[in-house]
Design an enzyme around this catalytic site. Structure first.
Site, PDB file in Angstrom:
ATOM      1  N   TYR A 109      16.957 -44.258   1.462  1.00  0.00           N
ATOM      2  CA  TYR A 109      16.064 -45.358   1.826  1.00  0.00           C
ATOM      3  C   TYR A 109      16.792 -46.542   2.464  1.00  0.00           C
ATOM      4  CZ  TYR A 109      12.982 -42.533  -0.986  1.00  0.00           C
ATOM      5  OH  TYR A 109      12.256 -41.479  -1.466  1.00  0.00           O
ATOM      6  N   PRO A 122       4.408 -43.013   3.150  1.00  0.00           N
ATOM      7  CA  PRO A 122       3.196 -42.195   3.282  1.00  0.00           C
ATOM      8  C   PRO A 122       1.942 -43.074   3.307  1.00  0.00           C
ATOM      9  CG  PRO A 122       4.543 -41.520   1.389  1.00  0.00           C
ATOM     10  CD  PRO A 122       5.030 -42.869   1.836  1.00  0.00           C
ATOM     11  N   HIS A 344       8.538 -46.271   0.205  1.00  0.00           N
ATOM     12  CA  HIS A 344       8.944 -45.216  -0.724  1.00  0.00           C
ATOM     13  C   HIS A 344      10.118 -45.563  -1.635  1.00  0.00           C
ATOM     14  CE1 HIS A 344       8.484 -41.147  -1.925  1.00  0.00           C
ATOM     15  NE2 HIS A 344       8.063 -40.687  -0.780  1.00  0.00           N
ATOM     16  N   PRO A 430      -0.204 -21.594  -8.399  1.00  0.00           N
ATOM     17  CA  PRO A 430      -0.894 -22.099  -7.200  1.00  0.00           C
ATOM     18  C   PRO A 430       0.052 -22.779  -6.227  1.00  0.00           C
ATOM     19  CG  PRO A 430      -2.124 -22.680  -9.173  1.00  0.00           C
ATOM     20  CD  PRO A 430      -0.833 -22.079  -9.635  1.00  0.00           C
ATOM     21  N   SER A 555       4.962 -31.516   0.477  1.00  0.00           N
ATOM     22  CA  SER A 555       4.901 -32.099  -0.857  1.00  0.00           C
ATOM     23  C   SER A 555       3.523 -31.897  -1.456  1.00  0.00           C
ATOM     24  CB  SER A 555       5.189 -33.598  -0.754  1.00  0.00           C
ATOM     25  OG  SER A 555       5.458 -34.111  -2.011  1.00  0.00           O
ATOM     26  N   GLN A 556       3.526 -31.568  -2.734  1.00  0.00           N
ATOM     27  CA  GLN A 556       2.246 -31.526  -3.440  1.00  0.00           C
ATOM     28  C   GLN A 556       2.035 -32.884  -4.104  1.00  0.00           C
ATOM     29  OE1 GLN A 556       0.315 -30.053  -7.549  1.00  0.00           O
ATOM     30  NE2 GLN A 556       1.473 -28.423  -6.557  1.00  0.00           N
TER      31      GLN A 556
HETATM   32  N1  COA Z   1      -0.773 -17.780 -13.666  1.00  0.00           N
HETATM   33  C1  COA Z   1      -1.809 -18.617 -13.929  1.00  0.00           C
HETATM   34  N2  COA Z   1      -1.726 -19.963 -13.861  1.00  0.00           N
HETATM   35  C2  COA Z   1      -0.544 -20.496 -13.490  1.00  0.00           C
HETATM   36  C3  COA Z   1       0.570 -19.692 -13.181  1.00  0.00           C
HETATM   37  C4  COA Z   1       0.413 -18.281 -13.285  1.00  0.00           C
HETATM   38  N3  COA Z   1       1.425 -17.437 -13.030  1.00  0.00           N
HETATM   39  N4  COA Z   1       1.593 -20.493 -12.852  1.00  0.00           N
HETATM   40  C5  COA Z   1       1.142 -21.749 -12.942  1.00  0.00           C
HETATM   41  N5  COA Z   1      -0.140 -21.763 -13.343  1.00  0.00           N
HETATM   42  C6  COA Z   1      -0.996 -22.924 -13.598  1.00  0.00           C
HETATM   43  C7  COA Z   1      -0.265 -24.003 -14.391  1.00  0.00           C
HETATM   44  O1  COA Z   1      -0.376 -23.772 -15.770  1.00  0.00           O
HETATM   45  C8  COA Z   1      -0.996 -25.256 -13.945  1.00  0.00           C
HETATM   46  O2  COA Z   1      -2.236 -25.318 -14.626  1.00  0.00           O
HETATM   47  P1  COA Z   1      -3.155 -26.668 -14.657  1.00  0.00           P
HETATM   48  O3  COA Z   1      -3.876 -26.743 -13.346  1.00  0.00           O
HETATM   49  O4  COA Z   1      -4.091 -26.394 -15.778  1.00  0.00           O
HETATM   50  O5  COA Z   1      -2.215 -27.794 -14.905  1.00  0.00           O
HETATM   51  C9  COA Z   1      -1.320 -24.974 -12.513  1.00  0.00           C
HETATM   52  O6  COA Z   1      -1.301 -23.556 -12.376  1.00  0.00           O
HETATM   53  C10 COA Z   1      -0.362 -25.611 -11.526  1.00  0.00           C
HETATM   54  O7  COA Z   1       0.946 -25.089 -11.661  1.00  0.00           O
HETATM   55  P2  COA Z   1       1.838 -24.812 -10.369  1.00  0.00           P
HETATM   56  O8  COA Z   1       0.981 -24.595  -9.209  1.00  0.00           O
HETATM   57  O9  COA Z   1       2.808 -23.725 -10.729  1.00  0.00           O
HETATM   58  O10 COA Z   1       2.598 -26.126 -10.055  1.00  0.00           O
HETATM   59  P3  COA Z   1       2.967 -27.422 -10.830  1.00  0.00           P
HETATM   60  O11 COA Z   1       1.735 -28.176 -11.169  1.00  0.00           O
HETATM   61  O12 COA Z   1       3.884 -27.049 -11.922  1.00  0.00           O
HETATM   62  O13 COA Z   1       3.713 -28.228  -9.694  1.00  0.00           O
HETATM   63  C11 COA Z   1       5.562 -28.965  -8.366  1.00  0.00           C
HETATM   64  C12 COA Z   1       4.867 -27.756  -9.038  1.00  0.00           C
HETATM   65  C13 COA Z   1       6.792 -28.470  -7.669  1.00  0.00           C
HETATM   66  C14 COA Z   1       4.634 -29.595  -7.364  1.00  0.00           C
HETATM   67  C15 COA Z   1       5.912 -29.991  -9.486  1.00  0.00           C
HETATM   68  O14 COA Z   1       6.829 -29.413 -10.375  1.00  0.00           O
HETATM   69  C16 COA Z   1       6.559 -31.230  -8.957  1.00  0.00           C
HETATM   70  O15 COA Z   1       7.782 -31.326  -8.854  1.00  0.00           O
HETATM   71  N6  COA Z   1       5.738 -32.254  -8.623  1.00  0.00           N
HETATM   72  C17 COA Z   1       6.201 -33.536  -8.106  1.00  0.00           C
HETATM   73  C18 COA Z   1       6.098 -33.568  -6.618  1.00  0.00           C
HETATM   74  C19 COA Z   1       6.283 -34.965  -6.088  1.00  0.00           C
HETATM   75  O16 COA Z   1       7.036 -35.770  -6.608  1.00  0.00           O
HETATM   76  N7  COA Z   1       5.555 -35.241  -5.004  1.00  0.00           N
HETATM   77  C20 COA Z   1       5.529 -36.554  -4.422  1.00  0.00           C
HETATM   78  C21 COA Z   1       6.456 -36.731  -3.301  1.00  0.00           C
HETATM   79  S1  COA Z   1       6.260 -38.322  -2.603  1.00  0.00           S
END
Ligand code: COA
Length: 627
Positions: A109, A122, A344, A430, A555-556
């Site tokens: 940054y 963003p 950011h 997902p 990014s999510q």
């Molecule tokens: N079968 C069924 N369900 C599953 C599954 C599987 N094999 N794997 C995961 N799921 C479910 C999880 O239990 C979760 O359920 P919920 O909706 O009830 O919470 C859901 O699916 C989502 O999980 P998943 O898609 O695996 O991702 P996550 O939510 O763990 O997110 C990242 C992954 C990488 C996005 C997260 O770890 C992360 O780092 N987020 C921060 C990103 C960030 O900082 N962004 C901003 C940038 S400015």
């Protein structure tokens, strides 16, 4: 015991500049920070582990011959200077709260010189509101401010619940910064200052921008409580009347290259009146921008709104009605369009989205506006003495910004055919499923894999920020190749997709547990530079450059509300893709640069939509589908 997070000056300001090396506020113990002391320190991963993973990650991007060269370079590095640099990093990790945080803040940054709009900050579009006229705009803005203050009470009193990932608590310090920090430009390195809520000089005012003019508005009454919505409305009404004329857009200077802006800033701040106005802005809670102009072509209103949040639409629209150095700027536009943009340095998207979800919900509820008495102190107009030289710099900033705005190709869309529910029904993550769709859509357009960045959080660690999930893998490439080959049987495609999803999920889990490779490799490089050594050959190798030239930057950012976050690509020939996956739909924001005709956000969106549908079709007839 709570760890000491940083030095703080006697006036309660936490500053980071090129001269100081600490980055964080020192929150007092409280409910929100009750688990802070239990958070582990960010580890330095084992060197061999990172090097092996690095080789695996570059494999799909290199020819056999290129890979051989890189293997040799990595092997040499593992003998020298790798182990020495690793020791230096481990030493730093033993001395500091988080070995990465100050380096990251500066490298990512404060030392980054490109303009912050589009390149760093963003934008987020809120769900469409029902107001259509100026009166409605002011009423909504009052409600929004009341909603922000309502959330701020939870931060100030540390009543926000500790967030968790699974069972693991997350670091909450970012919440302390989002409504109390600001960046200021420096010649080679910017500064960042935070006025945390537990300090006596915590900000009590917001800045409202209207017609390129700035007003300081005290949002707490004499009793120390937040103003009512009716009191805020009264204030807004009066400042809008006072700023009927469009003023010289001094805020455009904040859209400049940081070193150029630093030059203007050092001249501006020499004048006492300017200096007082700048201090007020820097020291505020946030900005609220009451925008005026909408473009002629509103055929895709949500994408227009996304542009308004990302950069303001250029000089002829609302870009001068901003102060891009401020951490959060809420934007309340015409015709029910609203959202925010955030600088950011202070935080990642999730804490900001938590705030916006609260505000959006607050605005949808039937809160009483309260009484507009007693009348609060009138808003103070912030004035600037603009020299001829500064006016010329504003003109130049105007030209530069308009070039940038013209270059941005940004569109948003909602994929409505399914959301997280479908991959879940197939027992797949997902996020990993969507990441593979994003990679495949790129492959189908460009016939090659993309170096692919996804943000992975490090907030399970004390003061953790992010690391990179390298979403392009050997497994994802194998799936892409098989998918576009009409001879591949459907079952084989499904098998390869599952492998690719699993590979991504495993990589994700490693990253969030502190075993990513990108921050470690960055740390090794910085350890060399800081200790007067040459930049290692590993970092000069074509494979390193190529694999960090992230043509897919993704990014999510999940939200409960129908909001969508957008950001610019990080390379001229790349895409920026952000998504908010909900149970039955996914909001996407997709950007590219017009300067590269091969990348086009609408083409990409069409391909992504088809890819998502075709990926689901692979499972048609599958006994496992529960949809
Ligand atoms: N079968 C069924 N369900 C599953 C599954 C599987 N094999 N794997 C995961 N799921 C479910 C999880 O239990 C979760 O359920 P919920 O909706 O009830 O919470 C859901 O699916 C989502 O999980 P998943 O898609 O695996 O991702 P996550 O939510 O763990 O997110 C990242 C992954 C990488 C996005 C997260 O770890 C992360 O780092 N987020 C921060 C990103 C960030 O900082 N962004 C901003 C940038 S400015």
């Amino acid at each position: 015991m709570l760890r000491i997070l940083s030095r703080s000056t006697s006036r309660g300001i936490v500053r980071v500049t090129q001269c100081t090396s600490t980055a964080m506020t020192q929150p007092p113990p409280g409910k929100m920070f009750s688990l802070q002391a239990s958070l582990p320190r960010l580890p330095v991963p084992p060197l061999e582990q990172t090097l092996n993973k690095y080789l695996k990650s570059v494999r799909p991007l290199l020819s056999d011959e290129e890979f051989k060269t890189t293997e040799q370079i990595v092997q040499d590095f593992s003998r020298n200077p790798g182990p020495k640099l690793q020791k230096l990093l481990e030493y730093k990790a033993n001395q500091e709260e988080n070995w990465l945080s100050d380096w990251w803040m500066k490298t990512a940054y404060l030392e980054f010189r490109s303009p912050v709009p589009v390149n760093v900050s963003p934008g987020i579009v809120f769900p469409r509101q029902s107001y259509r006229d100026k009166e409605g705009q002011l009423r909504f803005a009052s409600k929004l401010i009341a909603g922000v203050l309502d959330f701020k009470v939870m931060i100030d009193t540390q009543n926000l619940p500790v967030e968790h990932m699974g069972k693991k608590p997350l670091c909450m310090t970012q919440y302390y910064k989002i409504l109390s920090a600001c960046r200021t430009p420096g010649k080679k390195c910017d500064s960042w200052a935070c006025y945390p809520p537990n300090e006596s000089n915590a900000p009590k005012h917001i800045i409202v921008a209207h017609n390129n003019q700035f007003f300081s508005l005290d949002v707490y009454g004499a009793d120390g409580r937040p103003l009512s919505e009716a009191q805020i409305y009264r204030q807004l009404k009066s400042l809008v009347q006072e700023s009927a004329q469009v003023a010289t857009p001094v805020g455009l200077l904040t859209t400049e290259n940081r070193s150029t802006w630093a030059k203007a800033y050092s001249e501006l701040v020499n004048d006492q009146e300017n200096s007082a106005s700048l201090r007020k802005i820097n020291h505020s809670i946030c900005l609220v921008c009451l925008d005026n102009n909408l473009p002629q072509d509103m055929s895709d209103e949500r994408s227009v709104a996304a542009q308004q949040m990302l950069h303001g639409g250029g000089d002829s629209l609302n870009s001068g009605n901003r102060w891009f150095d401020k951490t959060i700027q809420f934007v309340v536009g015409r015709e029910g369009i609203s959202g925010l943009t955030y600088e950011h340095t202070s935080a990642e998207g999730p804490p900001v989205v938590m705030l916006l979800d609260h505000v959006v919900k607050y605005c949808s509820e039937n809160h009483s506006p309260g009484s507009d008495t007693p009348a609060p102190a009138t808003p103070t107009k912030l004035t600037f003495n603009l020299s001829k030289n500064i006016k010329e710099m504003i003109d130049t900033a105007r030209t530069h910004l308009d070039v940038l705005v013209d270059d941005v190709d940004l569109n948003v869309f909602v994929f409505k055919d399914y959301g997280k529910n479908f991959p879940k029904s197939q027992k797949m993550s997902p996020d990993s499923f969507l990441q593979n769709a994003i990679q495949l859509a790129y492959y189908r357009i460009h016939n090659e894999p993309a170096p692919h960045y996804e943000t992975g959080t490090l907030r399970m660690f004390h003061l953790g920020r992010t690391d990179t999930i390298r979403s392009c893998s050997e497994a994802s490439l194998e799936f892409c190749k098989a998918f576009v080959n009409s001879n591949t049987p459907k079952e084989r495609k499904v098998e390869l997709l599952r492998n690719a999803v699993q590979a991504h999920k495993s990589y994700t889990n490693e990253v969030i547990q502190g075993n990513g490779i990108d921050r470690h490799l960055l740390g090794l490089k910085l350890a060399a530079i800081k200790n007067g050594m040459n930049v290692p050959d590993l970092h000069m190798d074509m494979a390193y450059t190529l694999s960090t030239h992230f043509r897919m930057s993704t990014s999510q950012v999940p939200a409960h509300s129908d909001s969508v976050l957008v950001f610019g690509p990080v390379v001229p020939d790349g895409y920026g893709v952000c998504y908010n996956p909900q149970e039955t739909q996914v909001h996407f924001g997709v950007s590219a640069f017009n300067i590269t005709p091969e990348t086009n956000s609408k083409n990409y969106i069409n391909m992504l939509r088809n890819t998502l549908l075709e990926m689901r079709d692979l499972f048609q007839g599958s006994m496992q589908s529960k949809l």
